[in-house]
Design a protein around this motif. Structure first.
Motif, mmCIF file in Angstrom:
data_model
loop_
_atom_site.group_PDB
_atom_site.id
_atom_site.type_symbol
_atom_site.label_atom_id
_atom_site.label_comp_id
_atom_site.label_asym_id
_atom_site.label_seq_id
_atom_site.Cartn_x
_atom_site.Cartn_y
_atom_site.Cartn_z
ATOM 1 N N ASN A 104 0.851 -1.183 0.000
ATOM 2 C CA ASN A 104 0.000 0.000 0.000
ATOM 3 C C ASN A 104 0.895 1.245 0.000
ATOM 4 O O ASN A 104 2.008 1.212 0.523
ATOM 5 C CB ASN A 104 -0.886 0.042 1.245
ATOM 6 C CG ASN A 104 -2.103 -0.874 1.151
ATOM 7 O OD1 ASN A 104 -3.138 -0.589 1.741
ATOM 8 N ND2 ASN A 104 -1.984 -1.981 0.439
ATOM 9 N N ALA A 130 -5.119 -5.472 -0.031
ATOM 10 C CA ALA A 130 -5.815 -4.794 -1.128
ATOM 11 C C ALA A 130 -7.102 -4.160 -0.632
ATOM 12 O O ALA A 130 -7.639 -3.244 -1.265
ATOM 13 C CB ALA A 130 -6.109 -5.779 -2.261
ATOM 14 N N SER A 131 -7.616 -4.634 0.495
ATOM 15 C CA SER A 131 -8.856 -4.094 1.058
ATOM 16 C C SER A 131 -8.620 -2.966 2.056
ATOM 17 O O SER A 131 -9.575 -2.447 2.648
ATOM 18 C CB SER A 131 -9.643 -5.221 1.738
ATOM 19 O OG SER A 131 -8.843 -5.884 2.697
ATOM 20 N N SER A 132 -7.374 -2.551 2.246
ATOM 21 C CA SER A 132 -7.111 -1.454 3.187
ATOM 22 C C SER A 132 -7.671 -0.112 2.710
ATOM 23 O O SER A 132 -8.196 0.657 3.532
ATOM 24 C CB SER A 132 -5.607 -1.340 3.449
ATOM 25 O OG SER A 132 -5.127 -2.480 4.118
ATOM 26 N N VAL A 155 -3.074 0.800 -3.835
ATOM 27 C CA VAL A 155 -2.530 -0.564 -3.841
ATOM 28 C C VAL A 155 -1.651 -0.753 -5.070
ATOM 29 O O VAL A 155 -2.037 -0.389 -6.178
ATOM 30 C CB VAL A 155 -3.667 -1.604 -3.849
ATOM 31 C CG1 VAL A 155 -3.121 -3.016 -4.057
ATOM 32 C CG2 VAL A 155 -4.467 -1.522 -2.558
ATOM 33 N N PHE A 174 -16.224 -1.160 -1.572
ATOM 34 C CA PHE A 174 -15.237 -2.098 -2.106
ATOM 35 C C PHE A 174 -15.120 -1.957 -3.617
ATOM 36 O O PHE A 174 -14.023 -1.975 -4.180
ATOM 37 C CB PHE A 174 -15.621 -3.536 -1.739
ATOM 38 C CG PHE A 174 -14.946 -4.041 -0.495
ATOM 39 C CD1 PHE A 174 -14.100 -5.121 -0.538
ATOM 40 C CD2 PHE A 174 -15.164 -3.415 0.726
ATOM 41 C CE1 PHE A 174 -13.470 -5.588 0.607
ATOM 42 C CE2 PHE A 174 -14.550 -3.869 1.882
ATOM 43 C CZ PHE A 174 -13.695 -4.953 1.821
ATOM 44 N N HIS A 186 -13.242 1.524 -4.245
ATOM 45 C CA HIS A 186 -11.959 1.888 -3.649
ATOM 46 C C HIS A 186 -10.940 0.762 -3.520
ATOM 47 O O HIS A 186 -9.872 0.976 -2.963
ATOM 48 C CB HIS A 186 -12.185 2.512 -2.263
ATOM 49 C CG HIS A 186 -13.045 3.735 -2.281
ATOM 50 N ND1 HIS A 186 -12.656 4.911 -2.899
ATOM 51 C CD2 HIS A 186 -14.294 3.961 -1.782
ATOM 52 C CE1 HIS A 186 -13.614 5.814 -2.760
ATOM 53 N NE2 HIS A 186 -14.612 5.265 -2.091
ATOM 54 N N THR A 187 -11.246 -0.409 -4.011
ATOM 55 C CA THR A 187 -10.266 -1.486 -3.917
ATOM 56 C C THR A 187 -10.042 -2.123 -5.271
ATOM 57 O O THR A 187 -10.785 -1.872 -6.226
ATOM 58 C CB THR A 187 -10.697 -2.559 -2.903
ATOM 59 O OG1 THR A 187 -9.567 -3.380 -2.586
ATOM 60 C CG2 THR A 187 -11.795 -3.454 -3.474
#
Length: 350
Positions: free
Chosen positions: A139, A235-237, A256, A315, A318-319
């Motif tokens: 990240n 990746a989900s941060s 990411v 999600f 933003h991911t």
């Protein structure tokens, strides 16, 4: 004829046997409660609503036991194999799966929905069932890179440069699940002949090593006042940053890097020795249901395996889901994990 004491004793014995057999069969079909053992991060996200629909449908309550991290959980399950602590185990991932399978702690079960799940995640002996997956990735702090006008690194090889390595925090692979996952990704990218050279270059260029993800992300990341603009996370941060922001955000403040990621898959399995295998299978079926699967992203910030489950808007916006993350077979990891970690320690700590 009046029964003798001997006849009475025999009849009493037969009555007790029949009662015990009948009671065991009824209990095995409809227990009042099932016990699910899981790692702390899953247990911490469980609320009264998590399994309420399952209880309403089956009449069975679900008790969740927190068992530390995934490694500790597997160790406890192996040691208690002959007298299992629970009916179902959830949260074992690829890095510890082989240890659990080798110990034969699971009873095979094949959910009806299995053919609809990603087939590369399936255990062909049906000992465990995939429930969710997440990608460990680099990240970066968007604001830091915008202010410094430094280009975001495009691959792992670029991290050898001091400008990147000295601004990078990774987690220790012996004490951190994402740290281990990132180490595995570097082995995949650089191969057995080159991955230690890569880490030696990072060491010489000033990479920072944290003991765990919390320290790395909330202590070392520039997003939270640290000195590292790059950090090993998930990746989900980024969607988590948006969801938990104190002020509403229209864009995630972190990004990411999609190369050099490692995919972690979490599995559930029925523990061998449970008196309630049928009910335990129902619980696994519920965990694959759309209702439960759609709860996963915003509760545990990983991705559902059921393709019918819709991702929340945060999600989607933003991911990213990396196109080609690294995945190693559980047996391959088990065969080499200790050696790889020891070699990493020798390079990084001397």
């Amino acid at each position: 004829m009046r029964p003798t004491h001997k006849t009475t004793a025999v009849l009493l014995f037969l009555a007790l046997v029949l009662a015990a057999c009948g009671g065991a069969a009824t209990t095995a079909e409809t227990p009042e409660k099932l016990t699910l053992i899981a790692h702390d991060s899953f247990a911490g996200g469980v609320s009264e609503e998590t399994f309420a629909a399952f209880t309403a449908e089956t009449g069975i309550e679900v008790e969740v036991i927190a068992a530390g991290d995934a490694g500790s959980m597997v160790n406890q399950a192996v040691l208690s194999k002959d007298n299992p602590l629970a009916d179902v185990l959830f949260g074992v991932d690829d890095t510890f799966l082989s240890r659990a399978l080798d110990a034969e702690i699971f009873r095979p079960y094949r959910p009806g929905i299995l053919d609809r799940l990603p087939q590369d995640l399936i255990d062909r002996e049906y000992r465990v069932t995939p429930i969710d997956f997440g990608d460990v990735c680099l990240n970066y702090d968007k604001e830091w890179f915008a202010q410094t006008q430094i280009q975001v690194p495009g691959d792992l090889d670029a991290l050898r440069a001091q400008i990147y390595a000295s601004n990078l925090t990774v987690e220790h692979p012996a004490t951190s699940s994402p740290g281990l996952a990132f180490m595995l990704a570097t082995i995949d990218v650089f191969g057995e002949d080159g991955w230690l050279d890569f880490w030696a270059d990072l060491r010489d260029a000033g990479v920072n090593v944290a003991p765990d993800w919390d320290t790395a992300y909330f202590g070392e990341f520039t997003r939270y006042g640290g000195e590292s603009s790059l950090v090993v996370s998930y990746a989900s941060s980024p969607p988590a940053e948006v969801i938990f922001a104190e002020e509403p955000l229209t864009e995630a403040p972190t990004g990411v890097i999609e190369v050099g990621c490692y995919r972690q898959v979490e599995y559930a399995g029925i523990l061998e020795g449970t008196p309630y295998p049928e009910a335990a299978g129902q619980l696994i079926d519920f965990m694959l249901s759309v209702e439960f699967q759609e709860r996963i992203p915003l509760t545990w910030f990983v991705f559902p395996v059921n393709p019918d489950a819709e991702l929340p808007p945060e999600f989607v916006e933003h991911t990213v889901i990396p196109a080609a993350p690294t995945r190693f077979a559980a047996a391959y990891i088990a065969e080499n994990r200790d050696r790889w970690i020891e070699e990493w320690i020798q390079v990084m700590e001397g």
